[in-house]
Design a protein around this motif. Structure first.
Motif, mmCIF file in Angstrom:
data_model
loop_
_atom_site.group_PDB
_atom_site.id
_atom_site.type_symbol
_atom_site.label_atom_id
_atom_site.label_comp_id
_atom_site.label_asym_id
_atom_site.label_seq_id
_atom_site.Cartn_x
_atom_site.Cartn_y
_atom_site.Cartn_z
ATOM 1 N N ILE A 49 0.840 -1.202 0.000
ATOM 2 C CA ILE A 49 0.000 0.000 0.000
ATOM 3 C C ILE A 49 0.876 1.253 0.000
ATOM 4 C CG2 ILE A 49 -1.681 1.336 1.349
ATOM 5 C CD1 ILE A 49 -2.847 -1.378 2.283
ATOM 6 N N GLU A 53 -0.041 2.545 -3.570
ATOM 7 C CA GLU A 53 -1.321 3.236 -3.377
ATOM 8 C C GLU A 53 -1.038 4.668 -2.919
ATOM 9 O OE1 GLU A 53 -4.279 1.887 -4.043
ATOM 10 O OE2 GLU A 53 -3.627 -0.176 -4.358
ATOM 11 N N THR A 54 -2.076 5.398 -2.630
ATOM 12 C CA THR A 54 -1.886 6.768 -2.146
ATOM 13 C C THR A 54 -1.406 6.748 -0.698
ATOM 14 O OG1 THR A 54 -4.162 6.993 -1.344
ATOM 15 C CG2 THR A 54 -3.732 7.604 -3.654
ATOM 16 N N LYS A 57 -4.289 6.398 1.696
ATOM 17 C CA LYS A 57 -4.767 5.021 1.880
ATOM 18 C C LYS A 57 -3.846 4.256 2.835
ATOM 19 C CE LYS A 57 -6.558 1.037 -0.518
ATOM 20 N NZ LYS A 57 -6.968 0.448 -1.779
ATOM 21 N N ILE A 60 -4.615 5.567 6.362
ATOM 22 C CA ILE A 60 -5.923 5.047 6.792
ATOM 23 C C ILE A 60 -5.810 3.581 7.186
ATOM 24 C CG2 ILE A 60 -8.241 4.439 5.953
ATOM 25 C CD1 ILE A 60 -8.175 7.123 4.408
ATOM 26 N N ASN A 61 -5.072 2.792 6.404
ATOM 27 C CA ASN A 61 -4.899 1.373 6.727
ATOM 28 C C ASN A 61 -4.160 1.200 8.054
ATOM 29 O OD1 ASN A 61 -4.920 -1.548 6.076
ATOM 30 N ND2 ASN A 61 -2.715 -1.241 5.968
#
Length: 144
Positions: A49, A53-54, A57, A60-61
């Motif tokens: 991630i 990913e951003t 993100k 948040i994870n």
């Protein structure tokens, strides 16, 4: 309402909230909407991630998994006075998280991920630490 009743309600509420987010699909959060799988390699998912990913993100994870279990650690320690050591709280937090991951094995579109266990257990430990800080401050206030 007594203090013990309130603690029991908050402890049960933390468990139910965790189960709602981890067992049942949450399309708005992107939980349970993609294909599922298994990750047994620590930090593989978090690393993926982070790299692919951003950054939002990723945060948040990471924070989501930690914050999700923070109330559990706090209220577990308040509810069960025999859980008076960090290692005891960590054992309970990891057992609860592992149990959820095992259940997720049988649910379509859910990931069973060792990263979740690590982050959830960290959240439980932080909840324990917050309880200890509050408890220590409460003792100092009573001495004045």
């Amino acid at each position: 309402m007594s203090k013990n009743t309130l603690i029991n309600i908050l402890f049960l509420g933390s468990i139910l909230f965790i189960m709602k987010l981890t067992i049942f699909p949450q399309e708005s959060l992107g939980i349970g909407s993609d294909s599922g799988g298994i990750n047994l390699v620590p930090f593989r998912t978090s690393g993926y991630i982070f790299l692919h990913e951003t950054f939002i993100k990723f945060i948040i994870n990471i924070l989501g998994n930690i914050i999700l279990f923070l109330p559990f650690g706090l209220f577990l320690t308040m509810r069960f006075k025999k859980i008076n050591r960090l290692w005891k709280c960590i054992v309970f937090g990891s057992i609860f998280s592992i149990s959820i991951e095992i259940v997720q094995l049988s649910i379509p579109n859910r990931w069973t991920d060792v990263d979740d266990v690590i982050l959830n257990t960290l959240g439980t430990a932080i909840g324990y630490a917050i309880y200890k800080i509050i408890d220590k401050k409460k003792m100092y206030l009573q001495e004045d």
